[in-house]
Scaffold this motif. Structure first.
Motif, PDB file in Angstrom:
ATOM      1  N   THR A  46      73.970  37.055  23.107  1.00  0.00           N
ATOM      2  CA  THR A  46      73.086  36.700  22.003  1.00  0.00           C
ATOM      3  C   THR A  46      72.266  35.481  22.418  1.00  0.00           C
ATOM      4  OG1 THR A  46      74.676  37.503  20.372  1.00  0.00           O
ATOM      5  CG2 THR A  46      72.944  36.032  19.587  1.00  0.00           C
ATOM      6  N   VAL A  47      70.938  35.629  22.393  1.00  0.00           N
ATOM      7  CA  VAL A  47      70.032  34.550  22.777  1.00  0.00           C
ATOM      8  C   VAL A  47      69.206  34.158  21.560  1.00  0.00           C
ATOM      9  CG1 VAL A  47      68.210  33.807  24.352  1.00  0.00           C
ATOM     10  CG2 VAL A  47      69.933  35.449  25.131  1.00  0.00           C
ATOM     11  N   ASP A  48      69.288  32.908  21.179  1.00  0.00           N
ATOM     12  CA  ASP A  48      68.541  32.409  20.025  1.00  0.00           C
ATOM     13  C   ASP A  48      67.033  32.572  20.261  1.00  0.00           C
ATOM     14  OD1 ASP A  48      67.120  30.117  18.441  1.00  0.00           O
ATOM     15  OD2 ASP A  48      69.128  30.215  17.569  1.00  0.00           O
ATOM     16  N   PRO A  49      66.278  32.963  19.235  1.00  0.00           N
ATOM     17  CA  PRO A  49      64.820  33.125  19.406  1.00  0.00           C
ATOM     18  C   PRO A  49      64.118  31.857  19.871  1.00  0.00           C
ATOM     19  CG  PRO A  49      65.548  34.125  17.344  1.00  0.00           C
ATOM     20  CD  PRO A  49      66.720  33.378  17.892  1.00  0.00           C
ATOM     21  N   ALA A  50      64.707  30.687  19.617  1.00  0.00           N
ATOM     22  CA  ALA A  50      64.077  29.436  20.018  1.00  0.00           C
ATOM     23  C   ALA A  50      64.264  29.117  21.502  1.00  0.00           C
ATOM     24  CB  ALA A  50      64.624  28.284  19.178  1.00  0.00           C
ATOM     25  N   VAL A  51      65.076  29.893  22.203  1.00  0.00           N
ATOM     26  CA  VAL A  51      65.268  29.673  23.644  1.00  0.00           C
ATOM     27  C   VAL A  51      63.994  30.084  24.374  1.00  0.00           C
ATOM     28  CG1 VAL A  51      66.525  30.439  25.694  1.00  0.00           C
ATOM     29  CG2 VAL A  51      67.762  29.930  23.577  1.00  0.00           C
ATOM     30  N   ILE A  74      86.769  37.330  31.045  1.00  0.00           N
ATOM     31  CA  ILE A  74      87.090  38.752  31.228  1.00  0.00           C
ATOM     32  C   ILE A  74      88.465  38.904  31.882  1.00  0.00           C
ATOM     33  CG2 ILE A  74      86.430  40.841  32.491  1.00  0.00           C
ATOM     34  CD1 ILE A  74      83.493  39.861  32.149  1.00  0.00           C
ATOM     35  N   LYS A  75      88.715  38.089  32.887  1.00  0.00           N
ATOM     36  CA  LYS A  75      89.953  38.194  33.668  1.00  0.00           C
ATOM     37  C   LYS A  75      91.194  37.910  32.831  1.00  0.00           C
ATOM     38  CE  LYS A  75      90.192  35.211  36.980  1.00  0.00           C
ATOM     39  NZ  LYS A  75      89.960  34.504  38.273  1.00  0.00           N
ATOM     40  N   PHE A  76      91.078  36.968  31.886  1.00  0.00           N
ATOM     41  CA  PHE A  76      92.243  36.548  31.113  1.00  0.00           C
ATOM     42  C   PHE A  76      92.345  37.229  29.755  1.00  0.00           C
ATOM     43  CE2 PHE A  76      91.501  32.650  33.776  1.00  0.00           C
ATOM     44  CZ  PHE A  76      92.599  32.849  34.590  1.00  0.00           C
ATOM     45  N   THR A  77      91.436  38.137  29.443  1.00  0.00           N
ATOM     46  CA  THR A  77      91.450  38.819  28.145  1.00  0.00           C
ATOM     47  C   THR A  77      91.916  40.254  28.333  1.00  0.00           C
ATOM     48  OG1 THR A  77      89.627  37.437  27.343  1.00  0.00           O
ATOM     49  CG2 THR A  77      90.059  39.482  26.150  1.00  0.00           C
ATOM     50  N   GLU A  78      93.013  40.619  27.719  1.00  0.00           N
ATOM     51  CA  GLU A  78      93.576  41.953  27.892  1.00  0.00           C
ATOM     52  C   GLU A  78      92.941  42.977  26.960  1.00  0.00           C
ATOM     53  OE1 GLU A  78      97.781  41.812  27.607  1.00  0.00           O
ATOM     54  OE2 GLU A  78      98.046  40.646  29.455  1.00  0.00           O
ATOM     55  N   GLN A  79      92.498  42.555  25.793  1.00  0.00           N
ATOM     56  CA  GLN A  79      91.845  43.472  24.879  1.00  0.00           C
ATOM     57  C   GLN A  79      90.919  42.697  23.951  1.00  0.00           C
ATOM     58  OE1 GLN A  79      94.829  45.456  22.562  1.00  0.00           O
ATOM     59  NE2 GLN A  79      95.710  43.575  21.734  1.00  0.00           N
ATOM     60  N   GLY A  80      89.897  43.407  23.448  1.00  0.00           N
ATOM     61  CA  GLY A  80      88.968  42.758  22.541  1.00  0.00           C
ATOM     62  C   GLY A  80      87.593  42.614  23.159  1.00  0.00           C
ATOM     63  N   SER A  81      87.076  41.396  23.192  1.00  0.00           N
ATOM     64  CA  SER A  81      85.682  41.217  23.590  1.00  0.00           C
ATOM     65  C   SER A  81      85.440  39.842  24.188  1.00  0.00           C
ATOM     66  CB  SER A  81      84.772  41.401  22.365  1.00  0.00           C
ATOM     67  OG  SER A  81      85.054  40.399  21.401  1.00  0.00           O
ATOM     68  N   VAL A  82      84.281  39.746  24.847  1.00  0.00           N
ATOM     69  CA  VAL A  82      83.760  38.482  25.359  1.00  0.00           C
ATOM     70  C   VAL A  82      82.325  38.371  24.857  1.00  0.00           C
ATOM     71  CG1 VAL A  82      83.112  37.169  27.411  1.00  0.00           C
ATOM     72  CG2 VAL A  82      85.245  38.491  27.399  1.00  0.00           C
ATOM     73  N   THR A  83      81.981  37.206  24.314  1.00  0.00           N
ATOM     74  CA  THR A  83      80.652  36.999  23.755  1.00  0.00           C
ATOM     75  C   THR A  83      79.996  35.796  24.411  1.00  0.00           C
ATOM     76  OG1 THR A  83      81.348  37.892  21.620  1.00  0.00           O
ATOM     77  CG2 THR A  83      79.324  36.604  21.656  1.00  0.00           C
ATOM     78  N   ILE A  84      78.753  35.959  24.833  1.00  0.00           N
ATOM     79  CA  ILE A  84      77.966  34.871  25.415  1.00  0.00           C
ATOM     80  C   ILE A  84      76.834  34.545  24.439  1.00  0.00           C
ATOM     81  CG2 ILE A  84      76.540  34.109  27.351  1.00  0.00           C
ATOM     82  CD1 ILE A  84      77.987  36.251  29.045  1.00  0.00           C
ATOM     83  N   THR A  85      76.708  33.286  24.056  1.00  0.00           N
ATOM     84  CA  THR A  85      75.604  32.869  23.200  1.00  0.00           C
ATOM     85  C   THR A  85      74.830  31.742  23.886  1.00  0.00           C
ATOM     86  OG1 THR A  85      76.998  31.288  22.004  1.00  0.00           O
ATOM     87  CG2 THR A  85      76.811  33.506  21.083  1.00  0.00           C
ATOM     88  N   VAL A  86      73.514  31.788  23.733  1.00  0.00           N
ATOM     89  CA  VAL A  86      72.640  30.771  24.313  1.00  0.00           C
ATOM     90  C   VAL A  86      71.695  30.296  23.214  1.00  0.00           C
ATOM     91  CG1 VAL A  86      71.004  30.216  26.143  1.00  0.00           C
ATOM     92  CG2 VAL A  86      72.754  31.979  26.530  1.00  0.00           C
ATOM     93  N   ALA A  87      71.627  28.985  23.017  1.00  0.00           N
ATOM     94  CA  ALA A  87      70.801  28.429  21.952  1.00  0.00           C
ATOM     95  C   ALA A  87      70.357  27.024  22.347  1.00  0.00           C
ATOM     96  CB  ALA A  87      71.588  28.388  20.638  1.00  0.00           C
ATOM     97  N   PRO A  88      69.317  26.509  21.690  1.00  0.00           N
ATOM     98  CA  PRO A  88      68.932  25.112  21.946  1.00  0.00           C
ATOM     99  C   PRO A  88      70.063  24.174  21.527  1.00  0.00           C
ATOM    100  CG  PRO A  88      67.175  26.291  20.791  1.00  0.00           C
ATOM    101  CD  PRO A  88      68.391  27.175  20.763  1.00  0.00           C
TER     102      PRO A  88
END
Length: 322
Positions: A46-51, A74-88
């Motif tokens: 998810t990248v903020d529109p202001a980036v 990713i390596k340490f998570t057995e189930q579920g998700s990884v989320t990357i966010t970028v914002a000012p």
């Protein structure tokens, strides 16, 4: 260890060049999505529109920190998700990047320890391979980018690693302003046909990343894991390009290259372009590879732009078919 030594000695200098941040993030997320899928995880960006679209900074080092944090998640998570966010971020021209996972979380004690050299967390973390240097190097790189690296976590409830980096917005470079990095030169006509690339890499994660980068460039890819397999597959396939890891089990990359060049000479075959890949970016390694007949050396993790320039060189005529 070499990277950490250079950082501690103040010998590492970051580049200040324009790069297309949003496109860079999209490409990085595609590579990481492939790694997450191998673990049965979902990865979202998810990248903020202001980036800003374009920023000035060191794309390689920024990507190194982002990749390391996301790969750890990713390596340490057995189930579920990884989320990357970028914002000012609050502050002058700074961005905030956060990597959140649904893994086991990190105790308060370990949160104070994991950024120290040669230190890993509790038993969950020590079961994973690694030197304990990755987060230490990331912390130093972030410092050079004018930011800070930290973590928030509750055991059993996942973790969020976050860092800030000074990446001021800039205009895209005018056509022809950006000088390409040095690449091997060769004579010949350009071709748009897919390149056949033989990759020698014994580490599964690196192999997956290299394959993904090459397939994004419409290459046909074969991956082998040791020097003996390199020679055998090269004789059967006669690829357009060989990306050869220096350190492999059994016969190493330099030994395999020496055999390959000897057999080319004996049989009168045309020269296969060979690029050595190594995590040890020191002059002695480059010299050893050159003596065995390498055409160029790339430092791991591979940079997308440098790899693209090598592929363009091959398309201009550096083919390896006899």
């Amino acid at each position: 260890m070499l990277s950490l030594s250079r950082l501690e000695a103040g010998e590492l200098r970051l580049e200040r060049e324009p790069f297309e941040l949003r496109a860079y993030l999209a490409d990085e997320s595609k590579l990481l999505e492939a790694l997450a899928a191998e673990q049965g995880l979902a990865l979202t960006l998810t990248v903020d529109p202001a980036v800003p679209e374009w920023v000035e900074g060191d794309a390689v080092r920024f990507g190194q920190v982002l990749y390391n944090l996301a790969n750890n998640a990713i390596k340490f998570t057995e189930q579920g998700s990884v989320t990357i966010t970028v914002a000012p971020a609050d502050g002058d021209d700074r961005l905030l990047v956060a990597v959140t996972d649904t893994g086991p979380g990190i105790s308060e004690t370990d949160q104070q320890r994991i950024f120290r050299a040669f230190t890993q967390g509790d038993d969950v973390f020590r079961r994973q391979e690694g030197s304990g240097l990755g987060l230490t190097i990331c912390k130093e790189l972030v410092r050079l980018m004018g930011g800070e690296l930290g973590v928030q976590s509750t055991p059993g409830a996942g973790a969020t690693f976050h860092f800030t980096a000074r990446l001021p917005a800039t205009e895209p470079p005018a056509d022809g302003d950006a000088a390409p990095a040095a690449a091997p030169t060769a004579k010949g006509a350009a071709t748009d046909a897919p390149l056949q690339v033989l990759v020698a890499e014994d580490e599964p994660t690196n192999a997956l990343l290299i394959r993904t980068l090459l397939e994004q460039q419409t290459c046909r890819v074969t991956v082998v894991e040791d020097g003996e397999a390199v020679v055998a597959q090269w004789e059967r396939e006669r690829p357009d390009l060989l990306l050869l890891d220096v350190q492999m089990p059994g016969m190493d990359g330099c030994q395999a290259l020496g055999i390959l060049r000897e057999r080319e000479a004996q049989r009168g075959w045309s020269r296969t372009p060979v690029v050595m890949c190594t995590a040890h970016a020191v002059e002695q390694v480059w010299e050893d590879c050159a003596r065995q007949g390498s055409d160029a050396t790339l430092t791991k993790p591979l940079d997308r732009d440098e790899l693209a320039r090598v592929l363009e060189w091959v398309r201009r005529g550096g083919t390896g078919r006899g």
